[in-house]
Design a protein around this motif. Sequence first.
Motif, PDB file in Angstrom:
ATOM      1  N   LEU A  26       0.833  -1.209   0.000  1.00 46.63           N
ATOM      2  CA  LEU A  26       0.000   0.000   0.000  1.00 46.63           C
ATOM      3  C   LEU A  26       0.865   1.256   0.000  1.00 46.63           C
ATOM      4  O   LEU A  26       0.571   2.229  -0.699  1.00 46.63           O
ATOM      5  N   GLN A  27       1.943   1.236   0.775  1.00 42.69           N
ATOM      6  CA  GLN A  27       2.858   2.381   0.809  1.00 42.69           C
ATOM      7  C   GLN A  27       3.521   2.577  -0.555  1.00 42.69           C
ATOM      8  O   GLN A  27       3.684   3.713  -1.020  1.00 42.69           O
ATOM      9  N   LEU A  28       3.904   1.470  -1.195  1.00 42.44           N
ATOM     10  CA  LEU A  28       4.494   1.542  -2.544  1.00 42.44           C
ATOM     11  C   LEU A  28       3.503   2.148  -3.532  1.00 42.44           C
ATOM     12  O   LEU A  28       3.860   3.002  -4.347  1.00 42.44           O
ATOM     13  N   GLN A  29       2.264   1.711  -3.451  1.00 42.63           N
ATOM     14  CA  GLN A  29       1.244   2.223  -4.359  1.00 42.63           C
ATOM     15  C   GLN A  29       1.022   3.714  -4.136  1.00 42.63           C
ATOM     16  O   GLN A  29       0.904   4.481  -5.094  1.00 42.63           O
ATOM     17  N   ALA A  30       1.008   4.149  -2.889  1.00 46.52           N
ATOM     18  CA  ALA A  30       0.830   5.571  -2.594  1.00 46.52           C
ATOM     19  C   ALA A  30       2.017   6.385  -3.111  1.00 46.52           C
ATOM     20  O   ALA A  30       1.839   7.458  -3.699  1.00 46.52           O
ATOM     21  N   CYS A  31       3.225   5.856  -2.940  1.00 45.01           N
ATOM     22  CA  CYS A  31       4.427   6.550  -3.411  1.00 45.01           C
ATOM     23  C   CYS A  31       4.428   6.644  -4.936  1.00 45.01           C
ATOM     24  O   CYS A  31       4.752   7.701  -5.503  1.00 45.01           O
ATOM     25  N   LEU A  32       4.044   5.571  -5.603  1.00 43.95           N
ATOM     26  CA  LEU A  32       3.964   5.591  -7.064  1.00 43.95           C
ATOM     27  C   LEU A  32       2.906   6.591  -7.527  1.00 43.95           C
ATOM     28  O   LEU A  32       3.099   7.308  -8.511  1.00 43.95           O
ATOM     29  N   GLY A  33       1.820   6.673  -6.793  1.00 44.57           N
ATOM     30  CA  GLY A  33       0.789   7.654  -7.109  1.00 44.57           C
ATOM     31  C   GLY A  33       1.302   9.079  -6.979  1.00 44.57           C
ATOM     32  O   GLY A  33       0.961   9.957  -7.793  1.00 44.57           O
ATOM     33  N   GLN A  34       2.152   9.327  -5.988  1.00 43.32           N
ATOM     34  CA  GLN A  34       2.745  10.657  -5.826  1.00 43.32           C
ATOM     35  C   GLN A  34       3.668  10.984  -6.993  1.00 43.32           C
ATOM     36  O   GLN A  34       3.691  12.119  -7.479  1.00 43.32           O
ATOM     37  N   LEU A  35       4.417   9.996  -7.469  1.00 43.37           N
ATOM     38  CA  LEU A  35       5.273  10.195  -8.640  1.00 43.37           C
ATOM     39  C   LEU A  35       4.421  10.503  -9.873  1.00 43.37           C
ATOM     40  O   LEU A  35       4.744  11.401 -10.647  1.00 43.37           O
ATOM     41  N   ALA A  36       3.349   9.752 -10.042  1.00 48.41           N
ATOM     42  CA  ALA A  36       2.463   9.990 -11.182  1.00 48.41           C
ATOM     43  C   ALA A  36       1.844  11.377 -11.101  1.00 48.41           C
ATOM     44  O   ALA A  36       1.752  12.082 -12.111  1.00 48.41           O
ATOM     45  N   ALA A  37       1.438  11.782  -9.913  1.00 47.02           N
ATOM     46  CA  ALA A  37       0.846  13.116  -9.741  1.00 47.02           C
ATOM     47  C   ALA A  37       1.869  14.204 -10.046  1.00 47.02           C
ATOM     48  O   ALA A  37       1.538  15.225 -10.667  1.00 47.02           O
ATOM     49  N   ALA A  38       3.108  13.994  -9.643  1.00 42.63           N
ATOM     50  CA  ALA A  38       4.159  14.978  -9.931  1.00 42.63           C
ATOM     51  C   ALA A  38       4.397  15.086 -11.435  1.00 42.63           C
ATOM     52  O   ALA A  38       4.537  16.190 -11.978  1.00 42.63           O
ATOM     53  N   ALA A  39       4.427  13.944 -12.122  1.00 35.32           N
ATOM     54  CA  ALA A  39       4.622  13.957 -13.574  1.00 35.32           C
ATOM     55  C   ALA A  39       3.426  14.611 -14.264  1.00 35.32           C
ATOM     56  O   ALA A  39       3.594  15.415 -15.188  1.00 35.32           O
ATOM     57  N   ARG A  47      -0.222  18.382 -21.345  1.00 35.18           N
ATOM     58  CA  ARG A  47      -0.259  19.460 -22.342  1.00 35.18           C
ATOM     59  C   ARG A  47       1.097  20.136 -22.526  1.00 35.18           C
ATOM     60  O   ARG A  47       1.266  20.914 -23.448  1.00 35.18           O
ATOM     61  N   ARG A  48       2.046  19.864 -21.674  1.00 35.45           N
ATOM     62  CA  ARG A  48       3.373  20.473 -21.753  1.00 35.45           C
ATOM     63  C   ARG A  48       4.429  19.377 -21.830  1.00 35.45           C
ATOM     64  O   ARG A  48       4.210  18.258 -21.363  1.00 35.45           O
TER      65      ARG A  48
END
Length: 108
Positions: A26-39, A47-48
């Motif tokens: 679950l922690q890994l999934q949350a961290c990956l989600g943060q990376l995706a949100a940053a990207a 759009r950029r």
Amino acid sequence: MTDLQTDVAAAADRAEAHSTAPALLLQLQACLGQLAAAADGSTEGGRRPYRVPTGWADKLGELGFLVYLLADQTGVSVDEAVRRVSAGVNAEADRRAAQHTVDTDSWL
């Protein structure tokens, strides 16, 4: 076990940061989600052009740390597992390259 995996396990011991495998997933999934949100944010929803966002390296480091914790918790050597996957990818690339080899004798 690699030095890095040993270092991660020792740091987790000192910080009392060990969790169960499901909690780590679950922690890994949350961290990956943060990376995706940053990207997503850095590209304004695609759009950029992509630029590495601020804090990217730290977030990737956190993701890697969690992968090593999960491996430690489940008795997996990350180094050995990644090497097996890499060898499989190389073998598949070699197989595809061999299929695409042109038989120049058939041109004559």
